[in-house]
Design an enzyme around this catalytic site. Structure first.
Site, mmCIF file in Angstrom:
data_model
loop_
_atom_site.group_PDB
_atom_site.id
_atom_site.type_symbol
_atom_site.label_atom_id
_atom_site.label_comp_id
_atom_site.label_asym_id
_atom_site.label_seq_id
_atom_site.Cartn_x
_atom_site.Cartn_y
_atom_site.Cartn_z
ATOM 1 N N LYS A 52 12.290 0.708 -9.022
ATOM 2 C CA LYS A 52 11.726 -0.203 -8.015
ATOM 3 C C LYS A 52 11.777 -1.643 -8.521
ATOM 4 O O LYS A 52 12.171 -2.563 -7.796
ATOM 5 C CB LYS A 52 10.283 0.209 -7.680
ATOM 6 C CG LYS A 52 10.195 1.497 -6.869
ATOM 7 C CD LYS A 52 8.759 2.019 -6.714
ATOM 8 C CE LYS A 52 8.777 3.389 -6.039
ATOM 9 N NZ LYS A 52 7.456 4.011 -5.890
ATOM 10 N N GLN A 96 1.471 3.616 -8.209
ATOM 11 C CA GLN A 96 2.362 4.781 -8.303
ATOM 12 C C GLN A 96 1.539 6.068 -8.377
ATOM 13 O O GLN A 96 0.591 6.170 -9.161
ATOM 14 C CB GLN A 96 3.285 4.631 -9.530
ATOM 15 C CG GLN A 96 4.360 5.696 -9.644
ATOM 16 C CD GLN A 96 5.396 5.661 -8.515
ATOM 17 O OE1 GLN A 96 5.647 4.608 -7.924
ATOM 18 N NE2 GLN A 96 5.983 6.798 -8.200
ATOM 19 N N ASP A 119 3.094 0.507 0.596
ATOM 20 C CA ASP A 119 3.349 1.952 0.614
ATOM 21 C C ASP A 119 2.914 2.569 1.943
ATOM 22 O O ASP A 119 3.296 3.698 2.252
ATOM 23 C CB ASP A 119 2.544 2.639 -0.505
ATOM 24 C CG ASP A 119 3.401 3.012 -1.703
ATOM 25 O OD1 ASP A 119 4.604 3.268 -1.513
ATOM 26 O OD2 ASP A 119 2.845 3.045 -2.814
HETATM 27 N N1 GUN Z 1 4.992 8.913 -5.866
HETATM 28 C C1 GUN Z 1 6.007 9.571 -5.271
HETATM 29 N N2 GUN Z 1 6.496 8.860 -4.226
HETATM 30 C C2 GUN Z 1 5.765 7.732 -4.164
HETATM 31 C C3 GUN Z 1 5.792 6.607 -3.296
HETATM 32 O O1 GUN Z 1 6.582 6.501 -2.353
HETATM 33 N N3 GUN Z 1 4.881 5.634 -3.568
HETATM 34 C C4 GUN Z 1 3.976 5.741 -4.582
HETATM 35 N N4 GUN Z 1 3.112 4.742 -4.746
HETATM 36 N N5 GUN Z 1 3.919 6.780 -5.396
HETATM 37 C C5 GUN Z 1 4.807 7.766 -5.194
#
Ligand code: GUN
Length: 293
Positions: A52, A96, A119
């Site tokens: 990311k 995350q 998110d």
């Molecule tokens: N863990 C797995 N997929 C995601 C996501 O799209 N966002 C976040 N914050 N954590 C994750």
């Protein structure tokens, strides 16, 4: 059979994001900013966060990753989020997931400013999305909807089997499809005879983390299969939840793993961050009003 190429679509979207970022800088002197909170040392989470951050840099988005030891208290995470909420140059905040057991995930997600919730996990955005109102949409299901759009796959009136009912993927996927007038059947690990449901589906969307769960005899001829799973098997190879080689000849369209939904998740996160940056002035105006009152 057509392979739904999420990798090249994600590159196209990232190019569009870069253009929007340049435009924001030129017209409003705004550099979009994303803060990522990573708690603990889960290697898959670290990899995703690294990807990311790298994608942000390439698109001209400022990003900062707060790596925090697993022993941190809930209160300390809330303090960090509060500071990020108040920092005007941070447009997006992403925690995350999953978080360690001793942390209340809902409490943490609810602490994020809804207009910085890139998110789309805050109940404010979940509610608005469910009501088909403008909101931040979780990146993975958003990416799947974008794939449908790109390949002119009309989901209206289709029987769609969503397998997996997580808050991150299955539930928002189902909501988006319901809003697009699909007939949606959501299955989970308690579903009896999964095959009965999958065989009835024009489109299968699966994200459960079980390698090769969907076999050839579970898919009807001409179905569309969207594989949201990503699993590393013993050989070290990355595979999805679908037995791709066995299933592909039965499908009209199918996503590969890797190179399908995965890259779309990152591209849509960048898109959400630009959306948040466009709300910067709105957020600051709200803040001033709150101060005056
Ligand atoms: N863990 C797995 N997929 C995601 C996501 O799209 N966002 C976040 N914050 N954590 C994750």
């Amino acid at each position: 059979m057509t392979i739904l190429d999420g990798k090249s679509l994600s590159n196209k979207i990232k190019d569009e994001v870069k253009i929007s970022v340049d435009e924001l800088q030129k017209t409003k002197q705004i550099t979009p900013g994303l803060a990522v909170i990573l708690v603990g040392d889960d290697s898959a989470s670290s990899t995703y966060v690294g990807m990311k951050a790298k994608a942000c840099k390439k698109a001209g988005i400022y990003s900062v990753v707060h790596e925090i030891p697993e022993t941190i208290s809930q209160g300390e995470i809330l303090d960090i989020i509060q500071r990020m909420n108040e920092n005007p140059s941070l447009d997006g905040i992403l925690v995350q997931l999953p978080l360690p057991q001793h942390i209340d995930t809902t409490l943490i997600l609810e602490a994020i400013h809804p207009l910085k919730d890139v998110d789309g996990f805050h109940p404010y955005n979940v509610g608005r999305m469910t009501l088909n109102l403008d909101s931040f949409v979780p990146a993975t299901p958003y990416g799947v909807m974008r794939i449908f759009e790109e390949y002119k796959i009309d989901v209206k009136g289709k029987n769609i089997c969503v397998i997996g009912s997580s808050d991150i993927v299955g539930k928002p996927m189902a909501s988006l499809l319901v809003n697009a007038k699909a007939t949606v059947n959501v299955c989970n690990s308690s579903t009896k005879s999964l095959k009965t449901h999958t065989l009835d589906a024009d489109i299968i969307c699966i994200g459960v983390g079980v390698p090769f769960l969907i076999k050839e005899d579970m898919v009807k001829d001409g179905a569309i299969v969207i594989d949201i799973g990503i699993n590393r098997i013993q050989s070290g190879k990355l595979v999805g939840d679908v037995d791709f080689e066995a299933v592909k000849s039965k499908c009209s369209y199918i996503t590969p793993v890797p190179g399908g939904v995965g890259p779309m998740t990152i591209a849509m996160l960048l898109k959400n961050t630009v959306k948040a940056a466009n709300l910067r002035e709105t957020r600051e105006k709200h803040k001033q009003k709150e101060t005056i009152c």
